[in-house]
Design a protein around this motif. Structure first.
Motif, PDB file in Angstrom:
ATOM      1  N   SER A   1       4.905   5.919  -6.481  1.00 12.69           N
ATOM      2  CA  SER A   1       4.681   4.869  -5.494  1.00 12.69           C
ATOM      3  C   SER A   1       3.524   3.983  -5.931  1.00 12.69           C
ATOM      4  O   SER A   1       2.581   4.454  -6.567  1.00 12.69           O
ATOM      5  CB  SER A   1       4.342   5.474  -4.126  1.00 12.69           C
ATOM      6  N   CYS A   2       3.620   2.723  -5.570  1.00 14.38           N
ATOM      7  CA  CYS A   2       2.562   1.755  -5.885  1.00 14.38           C
ATOM      8  C   CYS A   2       2.383   0.875  -4.652  1.00 14.38           C
ATOM      9  O   CYS A   2       3.299   0.124  -4.292  1.00 14.38           O
ATOM     10  CB  CYS A   2       2.967   0.935  -7.100  1.00 14.38           C
ATOM     11  N   THR A   3       1.226   0.969  -4.020  1.00  8.52           N
ATOM     12  CA  THR A   3       0.960   0.238  -2.784  1.00  8.52           C
ATOM     13  C   THR A   3      -0.116  -0.817  -3.002  1.00  8.52           C
ATOM     14  O   THR A   3      -1.143  -0.538  -3.626  1.00  8.52           O
ATOM     15  CB  THR A   3       0.508   1.213  -1.690  1.00  8.52           C
TER      16      THR A   3
ATOM     17  N   ARG B   1      11.666  -1.613  -3.690  1.00  8.68           N
ATOM     18  CA  ARG B   1      10.474  -2.015  -2.970  1.00  8.68           C
ATOM     19  C   ARG B   1      10.738  -2.010  -1.479  1.00  8.68           C
ATOM     20  O   ARG B   1      11.853  -2.317  -1.037  1.00  8.68           O
ATOM     21  CB  ARG B   1       9.959  -3.369  -3.460  1.00  8.68           C
ATOM     22  N   ASP B   2       9.706  -1.670  -0.724  1.00 10.33           N
ATOM     23  CA  ASP B   2       9.758  -1.650   0.738  1.00 10.33           C
ATOM     24  C   ASP B   2       8.704  -2.635   1.228  1.00 10.33           C
ATOM     25  O   ASP B   2       7.503  -2.356   1.174  1.00 10.33           O
ATOM     26  CB  ASP B   2       9.483  -0.233   1.249  1.00 10.33           C
ATOM     27  N   TYR B   3       9.163  -3.795   1.706  1.00  9.15           N
ATOM     28  CA  TYR B   3       8.238  -4.846   2.113  1.00  9.15           C
ATOM     29  C   TYR B   3       7.423  -4.417   3.335  1.00  9.15           C
ATOM     30  O   TYR B   3       6.258  -4.793   3.463  1.00  9.15           O
ATOM     31  CB  TYR B   3       9.006  -6.129   2.402  1.00  9.15           C
ATOM     32  N   SER B   4       8.012  -3.637   4.214  1.00  5.17           N
ATOM     33  CA  SER B   4       7.300  -3.205   5.426  1.00  5.17           C
ATOM     34  C   SER B   4       6.138  -2.270   5.096  1.00  5.17           C
ATOM     35  O   SER B   4       5.164  -2.190   5.841  1.00  5.17           O
ATOM     36  CB  SER B   4       8.264  -2.519   6.393  1.00  5.17           C
ATOM     37  N   LYS B   5       6.245  -1.567   3.959  1.00  6.95           N
ATOM     38  CA  LYS B   5       5.188  -0.639   3.550  1.00  6.95           C
ATOM     39  C   LYS B   5       4.337  -1.203   2.409  1.00  6.95           C
ATOM     40  O   LYS B   5       3.427  -0.525   1.928  1.00  6.95           O
ATOM     41  CB  LYS B   5       5.804   0.696   3.120  1.00  6.95           C
ATOM     42  N   ASN B   6       4.672  -2.432   1.977  1.00  7.59           N
ATOM     43  CA  ASN B   6       3.916  -3.064   0.889  1.00  7.59           C
ATOM     44  C   ASN B   6       3.857  -2.155  -0.344  1.00  7.59           C
ATOM     45  O   ASN B   6       2.813  -2.016  -0.993  1.00  7.59           O
ATOM     46  CB  ASN B   6       2.496  -3.406   1.352  1.00  7.59           C
TER      47      ASN B   6
ATOM     48  N   LEU C   1       2.225  -7.698  -1.419  1.00  5.64           N
ATOM     49  CA  LEU C   1       2.991  -7.736  -2.665  1.00  5.64           C
ATOM     50  C   LEU C   1       4.196  -8.661  -2.585  1.00  5.64           C
ATOM     51  O   LEU C   1       4.904  -8.840  -3.581  1.00  5.64           O
ATOM     52  CB  LEU C   1       3.465  -6.319  -3.011  1.00  5.64           C
ATOM     53  N   ASP C   2       4.447  -9.256  -1.408  1.00  2.93           N
ATOM     54  CA  ASP C   2       5.668 -10.035  -1.211  1.00  2.93           C
ATOM     55  C   ASP C   2       5.902 -11.115  -2.272  1.00  2.93           C
ATOM     56  O   ASP C   2       7.030 -11.264  -2.739  1.00  2.93           O
ATOM     57  CB  ASP C   2       5.673 -10.675   0.182  1.00  2.93           C
ATOM     58  N   PRO C   3       4.884 -11.900  -2.669  1.00  3.31           N
ATOM     59  CA  PRO C   3       5.163 -12.960  -3.640  1.00  3.31           C
ATOM     60  C   PRO C   3       5.049 -12.524  -5.100  1.00  3.31           C
ATOM     61  O   PRO C   3       5.037 -13.372  -5.997  1.00  3.31           O
ATOM     62  CB  PRO C   3       4.087 -14.004  -3.317  1.00  3.31           C
TER      63      PRO C   3
END
Length: 126
Positions: free
Chosen positions: A21-23, A72-77, A29-31
């Motif tokens: 995992s990478c947070t 990738r999980d945008y909600s969890k960044n 991280l969206d863009p």
């Protein structure tokens, strides 16, 4: 402080699985297009897997194709690397990296990436 925080490495037998995992901490991280690299002595830094900012495009090194999956999980960044059918030659330190681009291309030199994680050790025993 803006940083990438990695977790999930460890010791597994050959044929086993791990999920890295990478947070993003302190920024979204969206863009960012995201990648996982590993550095092998004598071979330099190898791009293992890539995912675009939109999540629509992915790319894998031939050595891991059909065994690793990036997501990738945008909600969890958070960006993940699911590693299956692990081999001893996958043993390495794995780094996540972020580059700010919305393009669905991955031909960037590793020196162009904006942020790097601290690395997480993956060891596969034979």
């Amino acid at each position: 402080q803006l940083q990438l925080v990695e977790s999930g490495g460890g010791l597994v037998p050959a044929g086993g699985s791990l999920r890295l995992s990478c947070t993003g901490s302190g920024f979204s991280l969206d863009p960012y297009s995201m990648a996982w690299f590993r550095q092998t002595p004598g071979k330099g830094r190898e791009g293992v897997s890539f995912i675009s900012a939109s999540g629509a495009a992915t790319k894998y090194a031939d050595s891991v194709k059909d065994r690793f999956t990036i997501s990738r999980d945008y909600s969890k960044n958070t960006v993940y690397l699911e590693m299956n059918s692990l081999k001893p030659e996958d043993t390495n330190v794995y780094y996540c990296a972020a580059i700010r681009t919305v393009a669905d291309v991955f031909d960037f030199h590793f020196t162009e990436y904006d942020f790097w994680g601290q690395g997480t050790q993956v060891t596969v025993s034979s």
